[in-house]
Design a protein around this motif. Structure first.
Motif, PDB file in Angstrom:
ATOM      1  N   ALA A   1       0.848  -1.195   0.000  1.00 29.87           N
ATOM      2  CA  ALA A   1       0.000   0.000   0.000  1.00 29.87           C
ATOM      3  C   ALA A   1       0.880   1.240   0.000  1.00 29.87           C
ATOM      4  CB  ALA A   1      -0.909   0.009   1.230  1.00 29.87           C
ATOM      5  N   ALA A   2       0.509   2.220  -0.829  1.00 33.80           N
ATOM      6  CA  ALA A   2       1.248   3.474  -0.905  1.00 33.80           C
ATOM      7  C   ALA A   2       0.253   4.614  -1.051  1.00 33.80           C
ATOM      8  CB  ALA A   2       2.206   3.454  -2.101  1.00 33.80           C
ATOM      9  N   GLY A   3       0.678   5.803  -0.702  1.00 34.41           N
ATOM     10  CA  GLY A   3      -0.195   6.958  -0.883  1.00 34.41           C
ATOM     11  C   GLY A   3      -0.873   7.396   0.395  1.00 34.41           C
ATOM     12  N   ALA A   4      -2.101   7.885   0.257  1.00 41.18           N
ATOM     13  CA  ALA A   4      -2.788   8.576   1.352  1.00 41.18           C
ATOM     14  C   ALA A   4      -3.750   7.693   2.140  1.00 41.18           C
ATOM     15  CB  ALA A   4      -3.522   9.791   0.791  1.00 41.18           C
ATOM     16  N   PHE A   5      -3.370   6.464   2.421  1.00 41.14           N
ATOM     17  CA  PHE A   5      -4.212   5.653   3.303  1.00 41.14           C
ATOM     18  C   PHE A   5      -3.994   6.123   4.736  1.00 41.14           C
ATOM     19  CE2 PHE A   5      -0.199   3.475   2.635  1.00 41.14           C
ATOM     20  CZ  PHE A   5       0.219   3.182   3.920  1.00 41.14           C
ATOM     21  N   GLY A   6      -4.999   5.921   5.574  1.00 38.68           N
ATOM     22  CA  GLY A   6      -4.883   6.340   6.969  1.00 38.68           C
ATOM     23  C   GLY A   6      -4.038   5.358   7.761  1.00 38.68           C
ATOM     24  N   ARG A   7      -3.208   5.877   8.652  1.00 44.77           N
ATOM     25  CA  ARG A   7      -2.359   4.991   9.443  1.00 44.77           C
ATOM     26  C   ARG A   7      -3.184   4.091  10.345  1.00 44.77           C
ATOM     27  NH1 ARG A   7      -0.717   6.717   5.534  1.00 44.77           N
ATOM     28  NH2 ARG A   7       0.906   8.247   5.294  1.00 44.77           N
ATOM     29  N   ASP A   8      -4.371   4.556  10.725  1.00 45.21           N
ATOM     30  CA  ASP A   8      -5.255   3.714  11.532  1.00 45.21           C
ATOM     31  C   ASP A   8      -5.974   2.664  10.683  1.00 45.21           C
ATOM     32  OD1 ASP A   8      -6.700   5.651  10.211  1.00 45.21           O
ATOM     33  OD2 ASP A   8      -8.113   6.003  11.843  1.00 45.21           O
ATOM     34  N   GLN A   9      -5.748   2.684   9.367  1.00 46.77           N
ATOM     35  CA  GLN A   9      -6.335   1.679   8.478  1.00 46.77           C
ATOM     36  C   GLN A   9      -5.381   0.518   8.202  1.00 46.77           C
ATOM     37  OE1 GLN A   9      -7.140   4.443   5.227  1.00 46.77           O
ATOM     38  NE2 GLN A   9      -9.334   4.260   5.607  1.00 46.77           N
ATOM     39  N   ILE A  10      -4.165   0.612   8.696  1.00 52.45           N
ATOM     40  CA  ILE A  10      -3.163  -0.417   8.412  1.00 52.45           C
ATOM     41  C   ILE A  10      -3.639  -1.797   8.841  1.00 52.45           C
ATOM     42  CG2 ILE A  10      -0.879  -1.267   9.115  1.00 52.45           C
ATOM     43  CD1 ILE A  10       0.116   1.640   8.908  1.00 52.45           C
ATOM     44  N   ALA A  11      -4.206  -1.904  10.024  1.00 51.74           N
ATOM     45  CA  ALA A  11      -4.660  -3.213  10.507  1.00 51.74           C
ATOM     46  C   ALA A  11      -5.708  -3.814   9.580  1.00 51.74           C
ATOM     47  CB  ALA A  11      -5.219  -3.084  11.924  1.00 51.74           C
ATOM     48  N   TYR A  12      -6.593  -2.980   9.054  1.00 53.25           N
ATOM     49  CA  TYR A  12      -7.630  -3.479   8.138  1.00 53.25           C
ATOM     50  C   TYR A  12      -7.028  -3.844   6.783  1.00 53.25           C
ATOM     51  CZ  TYR A  12     -10.722  -1.752  11.720  1.00 53.25           C
ATOM     52  OH  TYR A  12     -11.350  -1.548  12.921  1.00 53.25           O
ATOM     53  N   LEU A  13      -6.028  -3.086   6.343  1.00 57.34           N
ATOM     54  CA  LEU A  13      -5.347  -3.412   5.092  1.00 57.34           C
ATOM     55  C   LEU A  13      -4.618  -4.756   5.214  1.00 57.34           C
ATOM     56  CD1 LEU A  13      -4.055   0.143   4.176  1.00 57.34           C
ATOM     57  CD2 LEU A  13      -5.610  -1.248   2.792  1.00 57.34           C
ATOM     58  N   LEU A  14      -4.034  -5.000   6.377  1.00 60.08           N
ATOM     59  CA  LEU A  14      -3.392  -6.296   6.613  1.00 60.08           C
ATOM     60  C   LEU A  14      -4.413  -7.426   6.479  1.00 60.08           C
ATOM     61  CD1 LEU A  14      -1.143  -5.358   9.671  1.00 60.08           C
ATOM     62  CD2 LEU A  14      -0.312  -6.159   7.455  1.00 60.08           C
ATOM     63  N   ARG A  15      -5.621  -7.196   6.974  1.00 61.79           N
ATOM     64  CA  ARG A  15      -6.654  -8.235   6.953  1.00 61.79           C
ATOM     65  C   ARG A  15      -7.171  -8.531   5.553  1.00 61.79           C
ATOM     66  NH1 ARG A  15     -10.976  -7.220  11.587  1.00 61.79           N
ATOM     67  NH2 ARG A  15     -11.913  -9.020  10.563  1.00 61.79           N
ATOM     68  N   VAL A  16      -7.078  -7.575   4.624  1.00 58.04           N
ATOM     69  CA  VAL A  16      -7.535  -7.857   3.257  1.00 58.04           C
ATOM     70  C   VAL A  16      -6.396  -8.300   2.354  1.00 58.04           C
ATOM     71  CG1 VAL A  16      -9.584  -6.392   3.368  1.00 58.04           C
ATOM     72  CG2 VAL A  16      -7.419  -5.408   2.563  1.00 58.04           C
ATOM     73  N   GLY A  17      -5.187  -8.447   2.914  1.00 58.95           N
ATOM     74  CA  GLY A  17      -4.115  -9.051   2.135  1.00 58.95           C
ATOM     75  C   GLY A  17      -2.899  -8.219   1.841  1.00 58.95           C
ATOM     76  N   VAL A  18      -2.828  -6.987   2.353  1.00 54.06           N
ATOM     77  CA  VAL A  18      -1.656  -6.139   2.114  1.00 54.06           C
ATOM     78  C   VAL A  18      -0.499  -6.628   2.989  1.00 54.06           C
ATOM     79  CG1 VAL A  18      -0.733  -3.787   2.294  1.00 54.06           C
ATOM     80  CG2 VAL A  18      -3.061  -4.161   1.447  1.00 54.06           C
ATOM     81  N   ASP A  19       0.702  -6.670   2.403  1.00 54.60           N
ATOM     82  CA  ASP A  19       1.887  -7.182   3.091  1.00 54.60           C
ATOM     83  C   ASP A  19       2.852  -6.094   3.560  1.00 54.60           C
ATOM     84  OD1 ASP A  19       1.532 -10.114   2.455  1.00 54.60           O
ATOM     85  OD2 ASP A  19       1.646  -9.313   0.429  1.00 54.60           O
ATOM     86  N   SER A  20       2.896  -4.960   2.852  1.00 53.11           N
ATOM     87  CA  SER A  20       3.865  -3.923   3.199  1.00 53.11           C
ATOM     88  C   SER A  20       3.278  -2.547   2.889  1.00 53.11           C
ATOM     89  CB  SER A  20       5.188  -4.140   2.445  1.00 53.11           C
ATOM     90  OG  SER A  20       4.991  -4.101   1.048  1.00 53.11           O
ATOM     91  N   PHE A  21       3.937  -1.530   3.449  1.00 53.47           N
ATOM     92  CA  PHE A  21       3.391  -0.176   3.407  1.00 53.47           C
ATOM     93  C   PHE A  21       4.498   0.845   3.173  1.00 53.47           C
ATOM     94  CE2 PHE A  21       0.994  -2.975   6.062  1.00 53.47           C
ATOM     95  CZ  PHE A  21      -0.326  -2.727   5.745  1.00 53.47           C
ATOM     96  N   VAL A  22       4.229   1.803   2.276  1.00 51.57           N
ATOM     97  CA  VAL A  22       5.153   2.921   2.083  1.00 51.57           C
ATOM     98  C   VAL A  22       4.638   4.068   2.946  1.00 51.57           C
ATOM     99  CG1 VAL A  22       6.267   4.465   0.439  1.00 51.57           C
ATOM    100  CG2 VAL A  22       5.544   2.184  -0.302  1.00 51.57           C
ATOM    101  N   LEU A  23       5.453   4.472   3.901  1.00 52.68           N
ATOM    102  CA  LEU A  23       5.064   5.518   4.838  1.00 52.68           C
ATOM    103  C   LEU A  23       6.065   6.661   4.801  1.00 52.68           C
ATOM    104  CD1 LEU A  23       4.135   3.150   7.774  1.00 52.68           C
ATOM    105  CD2 LEU A  23       2.536   4.537   6.483  1.00 52.68           C
ATOM    106  N   SER A  24       5.580   7.856   5.093  1.00 48.25           N
ATOM    107  CA  SER A  24       6.457   9.022   5.088  1.00 48.25           C
ATOM    108  C   SER A  24       7.345   9.025   6.325  1.00 48.25           C
ATOM    109  CB  SER A  24       5.631  10.309   5.046  1.00 48.25           C
ATOM    110  OG  SER A  24       4.982  10.506   6.287  1.00 48.25           O
ATOM    111  N   GLU A  25       8.440   9.749   6.206  1.00 51.31           N
ATOM    112  CA  GLU A  25       9.367   9.920   7.329  1.00 51.31           C
ATOM    113  C   GLU A  25       8.622  10.423   8.559  1.00 51.31           C
ATOM    114  OE1 GLU A  25      12.728  10.110   9.575  1.00 51.31           O
ATOM    115  OE2 GLU A  25      12.801   9.476   7.489  1.00 51.31           O
ATOM    116  N   HIS A  26       7.667  11.316   8.349  1.00 51.67           N
ATOM    117  CA  HIS A  26       6.890  11.889   9.453  1.00 51.67           C
ATOM    118  C   HIS A  26       6.152  10.808  10.232  1.00 51.67           C
ATOM    119  CE1 HIS A  26       4.169  14.540  11.647  1.00 51.67           C
ATOM    120  NE2 HIS A  26       3.170  13.808  11.196  1.00 51.67           N
ATOM    121  N   ASP A  27       5.620   9.804   9.515  1.00 47.08           N
ATOM    122  CA  ASP A  27       4.815   8.771  10.168  1.00 47.08           C
ATOM    123  C   ASP A  27       5.636   7.778  10.981  1.00 47.08           C
ATOM    124  OD1 ASP A  27       2.235   9.588   9.322  1.00 47.08           O
ATOM    125  OD2 ASP A  27       2.638   8.789   7.341  1.00 47.08           O
ATOM    126  N   VAL A  28       6.869   7.550  10.584  1.00 51.06           N
ATOM    127  CA  VAL A  28       7.671   6.547  11.280  1.00 51.06           C
ATOM    128  C   VAL A  28       8.689   7.163  12.238  1.00 51.06           C
ATOM    129  CG1 VAL A  28       7.405   4.849   9.449  1.00 51.06           C
ATOM    130  CG2 VAL A  28       9.365   6.380   9.401  1.00 51.06           C
TER     131      VAL A  28
END
Length: 200
Positions: free
Chosen positions: A140-167
């Protein structure tokens, strides 16, 4: 793109190990990959890198694989790449994914780009890809919500591109919480193991 990081499904930063290059195009959004490459650079490289191309550029106006020059250029990219991936834009229809199933199943990486926070089509894309039998990495890349990561994991996403600010350690939102948000128990079961829309 040093201002982005790639996190795996457990929240570990795997940026240093990531070797994917996004092919430069006019419509390449920020954050598809940490490294970009032009077609000319690709053709002149001695080694064969891993390359991500836009799915939309491989399709004709009817949403099927284009022939002619587009097909020839894609074959050229394949010859000069060690592995290929595609990125999917929100403009893609989920029916298109089904129509190009064989192409998608042959990719080593599929990046789903979220153009804006309120666009939920990426969830459907990930779920559709898994239903089609795609076994490799979905990112997943782009403007997904960080609080949506858990749900993205549940539908099959394996990795995430996050900004420096988020990590960054000083970020207001602890990014590790996003990867453990569904790990709490529900009715004696692990919530992350439940189907996405399980009934009671």
């Amino acid at each position: 793109m040093a201002n982005h990081h790639i996190l795996d499904s457990k929240g570990a930063d795997v940026s240093a190990k990531d070797t994917w290059h996004a092919l430069c195009t006019d419509n390449l959004p920020d954050s598809i990959a940490l490294t970009e490459i032009t077609l000319l650079e690709l053709l002149h490289k001695q080694e064969k890198p891993e390359v991500i191309v836009p799915l939309a550029d491989l399709l004709d106006g009817e949403g099927v694989l284009a022939g002619g020059l587009t097909k020839e250029v894609y074959e050229l990219i394949k010859q000069h790449s060690s592995h290929l991936g595609v990125w999917i834009t929100a403009d893609t229809d989920t029916e298109v994914l089904t129509a190009v199933k064989e192409l998608l199943l042959a990719q080593s990486l599929i990046v789903i780009h979220f153009p804006k926070f309120a666009d939920g089509r990426g969830f459907s894309f990930a779920q559709t890809l898994r239903q089609l039998g795609y076994k490799d990495e979905i990112r997943a890349a782009g403007a997904f919500g960080r609080d949506q990561i858990a749900y993205l994991l549940r539908v099959g996403v394996d990795s995430f591109v996050l900004s420096e600010h988020d990590v960054h350690p000083d970020a207001k939102f602890d990014i590790q919480q996003a990867f453990t948000a569904l790990a709490s128990s529900y009715d004696g079961r692990n919530a992350s193991a439940l189907p996405m829309f399980a009934g009671s």
